[in-house]
Design an enzyme around this catalytic site. Structure first.
Site, PDB file in Angstrom:
ATOM      1  N   ASN A   1     -31.747  27.819  54.913  1.00  0.00           N
ATOM      2  CA  ASN A   1     -32.645  27.613  56.061  1.00  0.00           C
ATOM      3  C   ASN A   1     -32.493  26.246  56.716  1.00  0.00           C
ATOM      4  O   ASN A   1     -32.877  26.072  57.872  1.00  0.00           O
ATOM      5  CB  ASN A   1     -34.100  27.891  55.660  1.00  0.00           C
ATOM      6  CG  ASN A   1     -34.378  29.382  55.640  1.00  0.00           C
ATOM      7  OD1 ASN A   1     -34.321  30.039  56.661  1.00  0.00           O
ATOM      8  ND2 ASN A   1     -34.622  29.918  54.459  1.00  0.00           N
TER       9      ASN A   1
ATOM     10  N   GLU B   1     -34.175  11.656  44.599  1.00  0.00           N
ATOM     11  CA  GLU B   1     -34.408  11.453  46.047  1.00  0.00           C
ATOM     12  C   GLU B   1     -35.512  10.417  46.243  1.00  0.00           C
ATOM     13  O   GLU B   1     -35.619   9.799  47.292  1.00  0.00           O
ATOM     14  CB  GLU B   1     -34.787  12.772  46.726  1.00  0.00           C
ATOM     15  CG  GLU B   1     -33.596  13.654  46.988  1.00  0.00           C
ATOM     16  CD  GLU B   1     -33.970  14.877  47.799  1.00  0.00           C
ATOM     17  OE1 GLU B   1     -33.733  14.896  49.008  1.00  0.00           O
ATOM     18  OE2 GLU B   1     -34.507  15.841  47.204  1.00  0.00           O
TER      19      GLU B   1
ATOM     20  N   PRO C   1     -35.722  32.255  47.251  1.00  0.00           N
ATOM     21  CA  PRO C   1     -36.249  33.600  47.541  1.00  0.00           C
ATOM     22  C   PRO C   1     -37.736  33.511  47.868  1.00  0.00           C
ATOM     23  O   PRO C   1     -38.488  32.840  47.165  1.00  0.00           O
ATOM     24  CB  PRO C   1     -36.010  34.366  46.229  1.00  0.00           C
ATOM     25  CG  PRO C   1     -34.932  33.597  45.523  1.00  0.00           C
ATOM     26  CD  PRO C   1     -35.139  32.162  45.907  1.00  0.00           C
TER      27      PRO C   1
ATOM     28  N   HIS D   1     -39.892  28.056  57.521  1.00  0.00           N
ATOM     29  CA  HIS D   1     -40.296  29.192  56.690  1.00  0.00           C
ATOM     30  C   HIS D   1     -41.129  30.196  57.490  1.00  0.00           C
ATOM     31  O   HIS D   1     -41.013  31.389  57.274  1.00  0.00           O
ATOM     32  CB  HIS D   1     -41.031  28.710  55.438  1.00  0.00           C
ATOM     33  CG  HIS D   1     -40.097  27.994  54.506  1.00  0.00           C
ATOM     34  ND1 HIS D   1     -40.526  27.327  53.382  1.00  0.00           N
ATOM     35  CD2 HIS D   1     -38.754  27.826  54.525  1.00  0.00           C
ATOM     36  CE1 HIS D   1     -39.474  26.789  52.776  1.00  0.00           C
ATOM     37  NE2 HIS D   1     -38.387  27.076  53.463  1.00  0.00           N
TER      38      HIS D   1
ATOM     39  N   HIS E   1     -23.224  22.068  48.472  1.00  0.00           N
ATOM     40  CA  HIS E   1     -24.668  21.807  48.590  1.00  0.00           C
ATOM     41  C   HIS E   1     -25.107  22.083  50.027  1.00  0.00           C
ATOM     42  O   HIS E   1     -25.091  21.195  50.887  1.00  0.00           O
ATOM     43  CB  HIS E   1     -24.969  20.353  48.187  1.00  0.00           C
ATOM     44  CG  HIS E   1     -26.433  20.011  48.126  1.00  0.00           C
ATOM     45  ND1 HIS E   1     -26.982  19.268  47.113  1.00  0.00           N
ATOM     46  CD2 HIS E   1     -27.472  20.301  48.947  1.00  0.00           C
ATOM     47  CE1 HIS E   1     -28.287  19.118  47.319  1.00  0.00           C
ATOM     48  NE2 HIS E   1     -28.598  19.726  48.430  1.00  0.00           N
TER      49      HIS E   1
ATOM     50  N   ASP F   1     -38.377  26.169  44.214  1.00  0.00           N
ATOM     51  CA  ASP F   1     -39.064  25.170  45.046  1.00  0.00           C
ATOM     52  C   ASP F   1     -40.049  24.421  44.137  1.00  0.00           C
ATOM     53  O   ASP F   1     -40.752  25.050  43.335  1.00  0.00           O
ATOM     54  CB  ASP F   1     -39.806  25.913  46.175  1.00  0.00           C
ATOM     55  CG  ASP F   1     -40.454  24.967  47.180  1.00  0.00           C
ATOM     56  OD1 ASP F   1     -41.113  23.998  46.748  1.00  0.00           O
ATOM     57  OD2 ASP F   1     -40.315  25.211  48.384  1.00  0.00           O
TER      58      ASP F   1
ATOM     59  N   ASP G   1     -28.168  20.018  54.848  1.00  0.00           N
ATOM     60  CA  ASP G   1     -28.842  20.856  55.846  1.00  0.00           C
ATOM     61  C   ASP G   1     -28.178  20.569  57.191  1.00  0.00           C
ATOM     62  O   ASP G   1     -28.630  19.690  57.933  1.00  0.00           O
ATOM     63  CB  ASP G   1     -30.320  20.457  55.942  1.00  0.00           C
ATOM     64  CG  ASP G   1     -31.054  20.644  54.626  1.00  0.00           C
ATOM     65  OD1 ASP G   1     -31.304  21.797  54.251  1.00  0.00           O
ATOM     66  OD2 ASP G   1     -31.379  19.635  53.969  1.00  0.00           O
TER      67      ASP G   1
HETATM   68  C1  6MZ Z   1     -35.029  18.669  48.662  1.00  0.00           C
HETATM   69  C2  6MZ Z   1     -34.456  20.324  50.145  1.00  0.00           C
HETATM   70  C3  6MZ Z   1     -33.746  19.377  50.937  1.00  0.00           C
HETATM   71  O1  6MZ Z   1     -34.253  27.438  50.470  1.00  0.00           O
HETATM   72  O2  6MZ Z   1     -35.476  27.998  52.552  1.00  0.00           O
HETATM   73  N1  6MZ Z   1     -34.355  21.508  50.749  1.00  0.00           N
HETATM   74  N2  6MZ Z   1     -35.078  19.954  49.023  1.00  0.00           N
HETATM   75  N3  6MZ Z   1     -34.384  17.714  49.373  1.00  0.00           N
HETATM   76  C4  6MZ Z   1     -33.731  18.032  50.515  1.00  0.00           C
HETATM   77  N4  6MZ Z   1     -33.117  17.033  51.221  1.00  0.00           N
HETATM   78  C5  6MZ Z   1     -33.371  16.757  52.587  1.00  0.00           C
HETATM   79  N5  6MZ Z   1     -33.206  20.036  51.969  1.00  0.00           N
HETATM   80  C6  6MZ Z   1     -33.585  21.344  51.834  1.00  0.00           C
HETATM   81  O3  6MZ Z   1     -33.765  26.164  52.556  1.00  0.00           O
HETATM   82  C7  6MZ Z   1     -34.703  25.173  52.883  1.00  0.00           C
HETATM   83  C8  6MZ Z   1     -35.357  24.611  51.637  1.00  0.00           C
HETATM   84  O4  6MZ Z   1     -34.393  23.864  50.873  1.00  0.00           O
HETATM   85  C9  6MZ Z   1     -34.999  22.752  50.250  1.00  0.00           C
HETATM   86  C10 6MZ Z   1     -36.476  22.773  50.646  1.00  0.00           C
HETATM   87  O5  6MZ Z   1     -37.212  23.421  49.639  1.00  0.00           O
HETATM   88  C11 6MZ Z   1     -36.446  23.594  51.923  1.00  0.00           C
HETATM   89  O6  6MZ Z   1     -37.681  24.216  52.183  1.00  0.00           O
HETATM   90  P1  6MZ Z   1     -34.158  27.600  51.943  1.00  0.00           P
HETATM   91  O7  6MZ Z   1     -33.042  28.488  52.370  1.00  0.00           O
END
Ligand code: 6MZ
Length: 370
Positions: A28, A238, A110, A76, A24, A178, A314
């Site tokens: 970004n 969440e 994407p 973004h 997981h 998203d 993240d």
């Molecule tokens: C929900 C999350 C997240 O897709 O642009 N994202 N969505 N809960 C979380 N917990 C903290 N952490 C990340 O990576 C960034 C995107 O992943 C999702 C969000 O949509 C975020 O904009 P990508 O590569």
């Protein structure tokens, strides 16, 4: 005191050294801080953002869930450019490989941006280019790819054994829907995933701000993904939206992420369904989805031998690493090294990769410990 510090240091080193599986990780959200600041400064100089407004947000170490989503909007803006997406992908994979992650399931949404001539297709091409550009380690994207004949290195591991170590990381991609997207847009993402199956895309993730969007909007696309044989994982619980949690568990995804705010009946349902959980300790505490590490549901699920994997979520946003997540799991919940090692190995079974690769990964775990 000195002895304790020495033990602690050894434990951290051990957590870094063992092979690990990451299931997981948002592309970004995993951007290096240094890269994020460099890119933000560039955009500041070009007048696209006001750096003074943005810098404190980037440098802030603890953020609530709503603040994280403010920051993602900034990510973004920063990342919507093909060469940047390529650079970030390369760096993120190299960072995971340097942590001895031997299998990485990387997820990303994407994106399209007319002003930059970016479509969801071209965004994914930029991601794939980033995977090709990795040069510190060999990236293996499908089980038919022939590996280089490079001789594996012989190293002594912390069990005191001589082992062969290859500089290789298996990578698979999940495309994220998203929660702001429409049904049509979610469908498009699934179609793109199907098109990119031979390039290492194995599944679909539902993520984004948990207070935005309706389950019924995404359901058609998620059902379609399942019917077409893609694996599906959902960000679940969440926030305490019990109606949605019920619908998600009934959908029977192959995995769920987080599972923090389940009421008693859903907690029972999750446990009886044995749906594996992607556990993101630091993320859950930082975003206040759980009140503290000690109160985290990891302990309860672990005691029930519920299938789980330790993940980062993240690692840029939360300044963490997979090794650190293993370290805090071990120290907070009193897991021995053997227990942590078995836990790491068991994550192989929860991955969305082909059986042939699972066998190869399990072999790496066995040869490491022998
Ligand atoms: C929900 C999350 C997240 O897709 O642009 N994202 N969505 N809960 C979380 N917990 C903290 N952490 C990340 O990576 C960034 C995107 O992943 C999702 C969000 O949509 C975020 O904009 P990508 O590569």
């Amino acid at each position: 005191m000195a002895r304790k510090m020495e033990d602690d240091k050894k434990m951290r080193e051990w957590c870094r050294e063992i092979p690990k599986i990451e299931l997981h990780a948002h592309l970004n959200g995993s951007i290096r801080d240094s890269t994020l600041l460099e890119l933000a400064r560039g955009l500041g100089e070009n007048g696209i953002i006001v750096l003074e407004d943005v810098e404190p947000v980037i440098l802030k170490s603890s953020r609530t869930l709503p603040e994280c989503f403010e920051l993602f909007d900034l990510y973004h803006i920063i990342a919507t450019d093909h060469s940047t997406v390529t650079r970030i992908t390369k760096e993120v994979v190299e960072d995971f490989a340097s942590e001895n992650v031997i299998y990485l399931e990387l997820r990303t949404t994407p994106k399209h941006n007319e002003a930059k001539g970016m479509t969801k297709d071209s965004y994914m091409k930029a991601v794939m280019q980033g995977l090709n550009n990795v040069d510190e380690v060999e990236v293996v994207l499908n089980s038919t790819q022939t590996s280089s004949n490079e001789e594996p290195e012989t190293v002594i591991n912390s069990f005191g054994n001589e082992i062969k170590q290859t500089r290789k990381i298996h990578v698979r991609i999940l495309l994220s829907i998203d929660r702001r997207q429409t049904t049509e847009s979610a469908m498009e993402t699934v179609d793109l995933a199907l098109k990119l199956r031979d390039s290492g895309v194995v599944g679909i993730d539902l993520s984004g701000n948990p207070v935005v969007g309706q389950w019924s909007t995404f359901l058609p696309a998620l059902k379609y993904a399942k019917e077409q044989g893609l694996s599906v994982t959902l960000h679940c619980g969440e926030v305490p939206n019990q109606e949605e949690i019920q619908a998600m568990l009934e959908f029977q995804p192959e995995r769920v992420g987080h599972a923090c705010c389940l009421d008693d009946s859903h907690w029972k349902l999750l446990k009886s369904s044995k749906i594996p959980v992607e556990i993101c300790l630091t993320s859950n505490v930082r975003t206040e989805c759980v009140s503290s590490l000690d109160d985290h549901h990891f302990a309860d699920l672990y005691n029930e031998m519920h299938p789980m994997a330790i993940c980062t979520d993240d690692c840029g946003l939360f300044s963490t690493s997979l090794s650190h997540e293993y370290y805090i799991a071990g120290t907070t919940f009193g897991l021995s090294r053997d227990e942590l090692y078995d836990f790491a190995k068991n994550a192989v079974k929860l991955s969305f990769v082909e059986d042939k690769v699972k066998k190869e990964l399990l072999k790496i775990f066995d040869s490491y410990k022998r």
